[in-house]
Every structure is written in structure tokens, then in C-alpha cells.
Motif scaffolding. Structure first.
Motif, PDB file in Angstrom:
ATOM      1  N   GLU A   1      38.580  42.226  24.467  1.00  0.00           N
ATOM      2  CA  GLU A   1      39.064  41.805  26.430  1.00  0.00           C
ATOM      3  C   GLU A   1      38.633  42.395  27.590  1.00  0.00           C
ATOM      4  O   GLU A   1      37.745  41.424  28.455  1.00  0.00           O
ATOM      5  N   GLU A   2      38.619  43.540  27.352  1.00  0.00           N
ATOM      6  CA  GLU A   2      38.370  44.448  28.182  1.00  0.00           C
ATOM      7  C   GLU A   2      36.857  44.652  28.497  1.00  0.00           C
ATOM      8  O   GLU A   2      36.381  44.642  29.868  1.00  0.00           O
ATOM      9  N   ALA A   3      35.481  44.746  26.931  1.00  0.00           N
ATOM     10  CA  ALA A   3      34.750  45.353  27.553  1.00  0.00           C
ATOM     11  C   ALA A   3      34.041  43.721  28.527  1.00  0.00           C
ATOM     12  O   ALA A   3      32.878  42.927  29.263  1.00  0.00           O
ATOM     13  N   ASP A   4      34.727  42.576  28.053  1.00  0.00           N
ATOM     14  CA  ASP A   4      34.463  41.415  28.481  1.00  0.00           C
ATOM     15  C   ASP A   4      34.631  40.911  30.490  1.00  0.00           C
ATOM     16  O   ASP A   4      34.240  40.697  31.171  1.00  0.00           O
ATOM     17  N   ARG A   5      35.862  41.724  30.270  1.00  0.00           N
ATOM     18  CA  ARG A   5      35.927  41.929  32.134  1.00  0.00           C
ATOM     19  C   ARG A   5      35.346  42.229  33.034  1.00  0.00           C
ATOM     20  O   ARG A   5      34.684  41.885  33.778  1.00  0.00           O
TER      21      ARG A   5
ATOM     22  N   ILE B   1      32.695  52.297  26.001  1.00  0.00           N
ATOM     23  CA  ILE B   1      33.706  52.540  25.287  1.00  0.00           C
ATOM     24  C   ILE B   1      35.102  51.375  24.929  1.00  0.00           C
ATOM     25  O   ILE B   1      34.986  51.337  24.007  1.00  0.00           O
ATOM     26  N   ALA B   2      34.910  50.674  25.571  1.00  0.00           N
ATOM     27  CA  ALA B   2      35.800  49.351  25.423  1.00  0.00           C
ATOM     28  C   ALA B   2      34.988  48.420  23.830  1.00  0.00           C
ATOM     29  O   ALA B   2      35.902  48.346  23.134  1.00  0.00           O
TER      30      ALA B   2
END
Length: 200
Positions: free
Chosen positions: A129-133, A121-122
Motif C-alpha cells: 500500500e505504501e509502495a502504491d502511494r 524500500i516499501a
């Protein structure tokens, strides 16, 4: 800021992870108890999982959930909420750990599916940044899934070792702590599938 499309994806992801929870629980319970799975129930769960994945694909690719698809998923919501509530209600925290392994494993696998979905989804809504987290959580989730699979496999053969008993105890503790959040997320689906914030 969460837009309508992202809310729809969050709603679909929450439905999918909880369908997986029930599917894993049924399979793990059958394995541990040396019983056959309920074929009709398995077919129903797989049918709903396929429907949710089919709804999710075009939204991940940039579309929005149309009215007909939203309505086709609405009957799933009260059924799933009742089934997940039952999964929690039937859990006996005083039972031998061998009998609790499927409950804990189902939560671990559900959370793994949820995290994978959140990462997709990110990426789809342009939040790198959310996907990386979330990507950084992959090794931890892989370790937890390995523990859950080991717990079920060991309990299918007999009593768990002290190490495996530790895994089960921890997985069950986390699952119990997440009960109200899980039921809230499922209950919010009719609103999130419309692309709205359920807290408004």
C-alpha cells in the motif's frame, strides 16, 4: 511498525539522496556559471554513492547491513552533514534567481531520488500500500524534475523567463523549508544504520 532492516534502508536512502543533492548542485552550478566541475570532489561523491548503493542492494534483497559495512559508512556521515549544511548556509535568498537555480534544482532531484528509494524500500519490506502511494507521486515528481532541468538549462543560457523564475522561486522555498529535516536525517544515520529508531 518499522523493523531493523527497514531502518537501515531508510538510513542508506537518506545518505544517497543527499549525496545526489551535492552532485546535482555542483553540476548545475558549473553549467550555469560556465565553469568546470571540481573533478576530485566529483570522484569522491561518486565513490560514496557507489558505496551506499552497494550497501543497499543486499538489504533490499532481504539481508541486513553487517557491522563492517556500517562502520565503513560512518566517516561519510559528519562529512555529508557538514557539506549539506554548507549548501544551505551558502545559499543567498536575495541573489538573482539565475544564481539560485542550482540550489532549487538540487533539492528537487534529491527528493526524486528519495521518493524512488522509499518506493523500492516499501516493496522490499512488504508494504504494497505504501509502495502504491509512492507510485502515485511519480507524475508530480517527473513534472518537478522537468521544471528543475528547464530552470538550469535556461539559466545556463541567460536570464530565466517569468515562468522559469516561478519554478525556481518555488523549488527554493521548498528546499529552505526542508533544511532542518534534511540535517536531522543525516545526523540520525549512525543510529538508523544499526537498524534502530533514531527517535528512541
Amino acid at each position: 511498525m518499522i523493523g531493523a532492516r527497514e531502518w537501515q534502508l531508510i538510513g542508506l536512502n537518506n545518505l544517497y539522496m543527499n549525496l545526489q543533492r551535492l552532485h546535482v548542485y555542483d553540476r548545475a552550478s558549473a553549467m550555469i556559471n560556465g565553469a568546470a566541475e571540481d573533478e576530485a570532489r566529483t570522484t569522491a561523491l561518486r565513490g560514496w554513492m557507489d558505496a551506499v548503493v552497494a550497501a543497499m542492494e543486499p538489504v533490499l534483497q532481504g539481508g541486513e547491513l553487517d557491522q563492517a559495512t556500517q562502520e565503513s559508512l560512518l566517516p561519510l556521515v559528519p562529512w555529508l552533514r557538514d557539506e549539506v549544511a554548507r549548501y544551505y548556509a551558502l545559499h543567498d535568498p536575495t541573489a538573482p534567481l539565475r544564481d539560485q537555480a542550482a540550489f532549487g534544482a538540487a533539492h528537487v532531484l534529491a527528493c526524486d531520488y528519495q521518493t524512488k528509494g522509499e518506493r523500492a524500500i516499501a516493496e522490499a519490506v512488504g508494504k504494497p500500500e505504501e509502495a502504491d502511494r509512492l507510485l502515485q507521486r511519480v507524475p508530480m515528481m517527473m513534472a518537478l524534475v522537468r521544471q528543475a532541468n528547464t530552470a538550469v538549462g535556461t539559466c545556463a543560457e541567460g536570464e530565466p523567463s517569468d515562468e522559469v523564475a516561478g519554478y525556481i522561486t518555488e523549488h527554493v522555498r521548498v528546499a529552505r523549508g526542508d533544511e532542518s529535516r534534511m540535517l536531522l536525517q543525516i545526523g540520525a544515520a549512525p543510529v538508523t544504520l544499526q537498524g534502530r529508531d533514531p527517535r528512541e
